[in-house]
Design a protein around this motif. Structure first.
Motif, PDB file in Angstrom:
ATOM      1  N   ARG A  83       0.830  -1.210   0.000  1.00 10.97           N
ATOM      2  CA  ARG A  83       0.000   0.000   0.000  1.00 10.97           C
ATOM      3  C   ARG A  83       0.867   1.264   0.000  1.00 10.97           C
ATOM      4  NH1 ARG A  83      -3.485  -3.335   3.252  1.00 10.97           N
ATOM      5  NH2 ARG A  83      -2.375  -2.766   5.162  1.00 10.97           N
ATOM      6  N   ASP A 114       5.378  -6.729  -4.733  1.00  7.79           N
ATOM      7  CA  ASP A 114       5.199  -5.769  -5.827  1.00  7.79           C
ATOM      8  C   ASP A 114       5.804  -6.347  -7.106  1.00  7.79           C
ATOM      9  OD1 ASP A 114       4.739  -3.469  -7.342  1.00  7.79           O
ATOM     10  OD2 ASP A 114       6.577  -2.504  -6.669  1.00  7.79           O
ATOM     11  N   SER A 168       2.262   1.734  -3.493  1.00 10.69           N
ATOM     12  CA  SER A 168       1.223   2.137  -4.436  1.00 10.69           C
ATOM     13  C   SER A 168       0.885   3.625  -4.277  1.00 10.69           C
ATOM     14  CB  SER A 168      -0.029   1.281  -4.215  1.00 10.69           C
ATOM     15  OG  SER A 168      -1.062   1.661  -5.100  1.00 10.69           O
ATOM     16  N   ARG A 169       0.832   4.092  -3.059  1.00 12.31           N
ATOM     17  CA  ARG A 169       0.512   5.503  -2.818  1.00 12.31           C
ATOM     18  C   ARG A 169       1.536   6.437  -3.438  1.00 12.31           C
ATOM     19  NH1 ARG A 169      -0.708   3.979   2.587  1.00 12.31           N
ATOM     20  NH2 ARG A 169       1.255   4.883   3.312  1.00 12.31           N
ATOM     21  N   ARG A 219       8.335   1.305  -6.812  1.00  7.08           N
ATOM     22  CA  ARG A 219       8.425  -0.123  -7.153  1.00  7.08           C
ATOM     23  C   ARG A 219       9.495  -0.772  -6.278  1.00  7.08           C
ATOM     24  NH1 ARG A 219       5.625  -1.452 -11.645  1.00  7.08           N
ATOM     25  NH2 ARG A 219       5.318  -3.301 -10.323  1.00  7.08           N
TER      26      ARG A 219
END
Length: 702
Positions: free
Chosen positions: A118, A195, A121-122, A126
């Motif tokens: 999370r 990821d 992603s924010r 990567r």
């Protein structure tokens, strides 16, 4: 620049959790970066802020005087989330998390790993890991890893790229490559893959100019489409991928209530996807390294046609057997080529393998002439030369070396492989010419087969046009009649049939169709009707049809008292043709997979089936048919007429499109048998199993 370039070749790097103790993980990473010639800037992050292994350190990445290209995090698991947030705030958007203690340990570790995803992603970050081993780029002196291999050996620069999930597996691969004298371009181990995964890294290695061959290993795959795209990208770029699939996937192909489901094992699906994408699935690390060696030292053969030149008849036979077993061809030398060979060596035996006999030892100069005639005469992709122990004799080897050099020079696009016991000096001299050297004949053949296979299959490049999604199927009853109605609408031929709920309706339907007829029980709860005696054939008259209706209901109620009965299906009696099975199984990772095989009981007895990804093109449908041994029966067998193969291929294409259009609704489809006739084909029985989610949605809507 590829988006992952800074994971493999950073110009500067932060080591978050750097330790002054070179025995600790954070200390080993820093020691490896310092000791092996890395010229980039290193920023140790240590709470003390004191020098670490001779480097100034900073308490936090936020305190750094510049933004490093990437970061390695080697901290206790509870501290990693905060460190990742700090990296993102600093602007470090490519990170490798080497810390363990996450999903691999279950419990709280799963939640901590999900939080890392999370955070990334924010911030558009990567990362590899957690529980990763790091990455290396020997040509740049970059060894961003704590691997214990580097205590005793260091991979040199080379052309082989490595991408694996398992750190131990990855380090073993590049250790084995190093011990074979093979260098590494880049290598990475992705760990838990919260990821980035192996497919992402294959994608990078395809674009990396320093990599010519890719070795990869998977334990699981969450995104089948991404993996397929990466493998096809490698094939299009001419970079062979040798890949191993080990362990169990997170979601294998579940067996449904159909033969299709039970036959669609995980290994069948993986084999299918790799084969269609031109990737070679290795059975061992040894085989992987052998194939990578051939591709890196030599080249990929332009064809699977092999010529064997040997001074031992027995070894020649051994290699010939291995070639046939590996799917390689041994074309016999044409008459003109044999005439030329016999002029050079009158005692030479065979037409391929060519056995020079031990007399070659007395006239090594004849090798050049024979090998040239072989390569020229049969237009071979590869010549494998077995030379016993001549590779151990520095004084006698020069004539053979000159002959092999001439063969490579005159046929630069063909592969030449030497098989012999040898000393290192001779091996190195041949490798410098682009000639791989093996001591074991069978390993040499298997490596050639793998290097040949790695050329992308023609049908892989012939993708079918996209299929538009269709409205959800409503298969409330889920019996044979509703399945056939849906398939008929998709363009798959079915018989004119009648659903009957009374004996009078059954008699009238039979009379309208014309005797004899077939009568079958209809029930979604009885997928295999023969198991309960639910099929009557050769029903010859009205009285038999009336009695047959009652008999089928009686048998079904006796065998399956709780089954829901929807009536009886009455259909024309069809004779002749070949019973096949065509079906679809939705794999949770790779999507709809089309199956073809012999039908009836043969599918259970022999499991002679093949799979292909959907949707199919006509060319790929033909290839799917050819992959089944029993498909030879379509050509006509012992006086029987040839059958309509084109109609079968058309039905496979239509079924594949139907499966893609209804991917969200369907778990599996089975048409067993699909009868292939002299003209046309027809679905005699069918079963569609809806996905659980779709079935629940339909039930709620009702």
């Amino acid at each position: 620049m590829h988006r992952l370039e800074k994971l493999f070749r950073p110009g500067s790097i932060a080591v978050v959790g750097a330790s002054g103790d070179p025995a600790k993980l954070g200390g080993r990473v820093l020691r490896h970066l310092t000791s092996f010639g890395y010229s980039g800037r290193i920023f140790p992050i240590n709470l003390s802020g004191k020098p670490v292994q001779g480097h100034p350190s900073w308490p936090n990445v936020l305190d750094l005087p510049e933004v490093p290209d990437s970061a390695l995090i080697v901290l206790p698991a509870p501290l990693v989330g905060k460190a990742l947030e700090d990296c993102a705030e600093k602007g470090i958007l490519q990170v490798q998390i080497l810390s363990s203690g996450f999903a691999e340990e279950g419990g709280e570790g799963i939640a901590m790993q999900e939080e890392l995803a999370r955070i990334a992603s924010r911030h558009g970050m990567r990362f590899t890991g957690p529980n990763a081993l790091g990455s290396i780029s020997p040509a740049d002196g970059f060894f961003g890893t704590f691997s214990s291999l580097l205590d005793t050996a260091r991979p040199g620069p080379g052309r082989i790229g490595v991408a694996t999930q398992s750190g131990a597996y990855g380090s073993h691969v590049y250790a084995a490559a190093s011990f074979r004298g093979l260098g590494i371009s880049r290598a990475i181990a992705t760990g838990n893959e919260a990821d980035l995964d192996v497919a992402d890294c294959i994608d990078y290695l395809v674009e990396d100019a320093g990599t010519t061959v890719i070795c990869a290993a998977l334990e699981g795959c969450r995104d089948g489409g991404k993996l397929r795209r990466a493998l096809l990208k490698a094939a299009a770029a001419g970079k062979p991928v040798i890949i191993m699939k080990v362990g169990s996937t997170e979601a294998g192909a579940a067996a449904a209530a159909t033969h299709t489901g039970s036959l669609a094992g995980e290994d069948r699906i993986i084999d299918t996807v790799f084969r269609e994408c031109g990737a070679y699935r290795a059975a061992s690390i040894e085989e992987m390294i052998d194939i990578a060696y051939v591709c890196a030292i030599g080249l990929r053969p332009p064809s699977g046609d092999v010529g064997i030149l040997t001074l031992s008849g027995g070894i020649g036979v051994l290699m010939a057997d291995a070639c046939i077993g590996a799917g390689l061809a041994l074309p016999p030398m044409p008459a003109p080529a044999m005439e030329a060979i016999l002029k050079i060596q009158p005692v030479a035996g065979g037409r391929n393998p060519i056995d020079t006999t031990a007399q070659l030892n007395g006239g090594l100069q004849i090798f050049e002439g024979i090998s040239q005639e072989m390569m020229r005469g049969a237009d071979l992709g590869t010549v494998i030369a077995y030379m016993a122990h001549l590779g151990r004799n520095l004084e006698r080897f020069p004539p053979l070396e000159q002959s092999l050099a001439a063969l490579r020079r005159n046929f630069p696009d063909r592969l030449v492989v030497a098989v012999m016991t040898h000393i290192e000096e001779i091996r190195l001299r041949l490798e410098a010419l682009g000639i791989p050297v093996f001591e074991d004949p069978t390993r040499a053949v298997r490596a050639v087969a793998g290097a040949t296979f790695s050329r992308v299959l023609q049908q892989a490049a012939r993708a079918a046009p996209p299929v538009a999604a269709a409205p959800p199927l409503r298969l409330e009853t889920g019996n044979e009649a509703t399945a056939k109605a849906a398939l008929r609408a998709a363009g798959i031929p079915v018989l004119p049939e009648h659903v009957c709920t009374s004996a009078e309706e059954a008699r009238a339907a039979a009379e309208a169709l014309g005797f004899p007829v077939v009568m079958k029980i209809l029930s979604a709860d009885i997928p295999h009707k023969t198991e309960v005696g639910g099929v009557l054939v050769n029903v010859a008259d009205a009285a038999a049809a009336t009695e047959g209706f009652h008999e089928l209901l009686r048998r079904a109620r006796s065998a399956k008292p709780s089954a829901r009965l929807d009536g009886v299906l009455v259909a024309p009696m069809v004779r002749g043709g070949l019973e096949t099975i065509i079906g679809v199984q939705r794999d949770p990772v790779f999507g709809p997979m089309v199956m073809f095989g012999l039908g009836g009981v043969a599918v259970e007895l022999f499991s002679d089936v093949a799979f292909a990804t959907a949707p199919l093109t006509p060319v790929r449908a033909e290839a799917l048919i050819d992959a089944v041994r029993g498909a030879r029966l379509l050509q006509g067998w012992r006086g029987s007429p040839p059958l309509d193969r084109q109609a079968l291929a058309e039905a496979l294409c239509r079924l594949s499109e139907f499966a893609v259009a209804h991917e969200d609704s369907i778990a599996s489809v089975e048409i067993n048998p699909f009868l292939v006739r002299e003209e046309g084909g027809i679905a005699l029985d069918a079963l569609i199993s809806p996905r659980e989610e779709a079935a629940r949605a339909t039930a709620m809507a009702d």
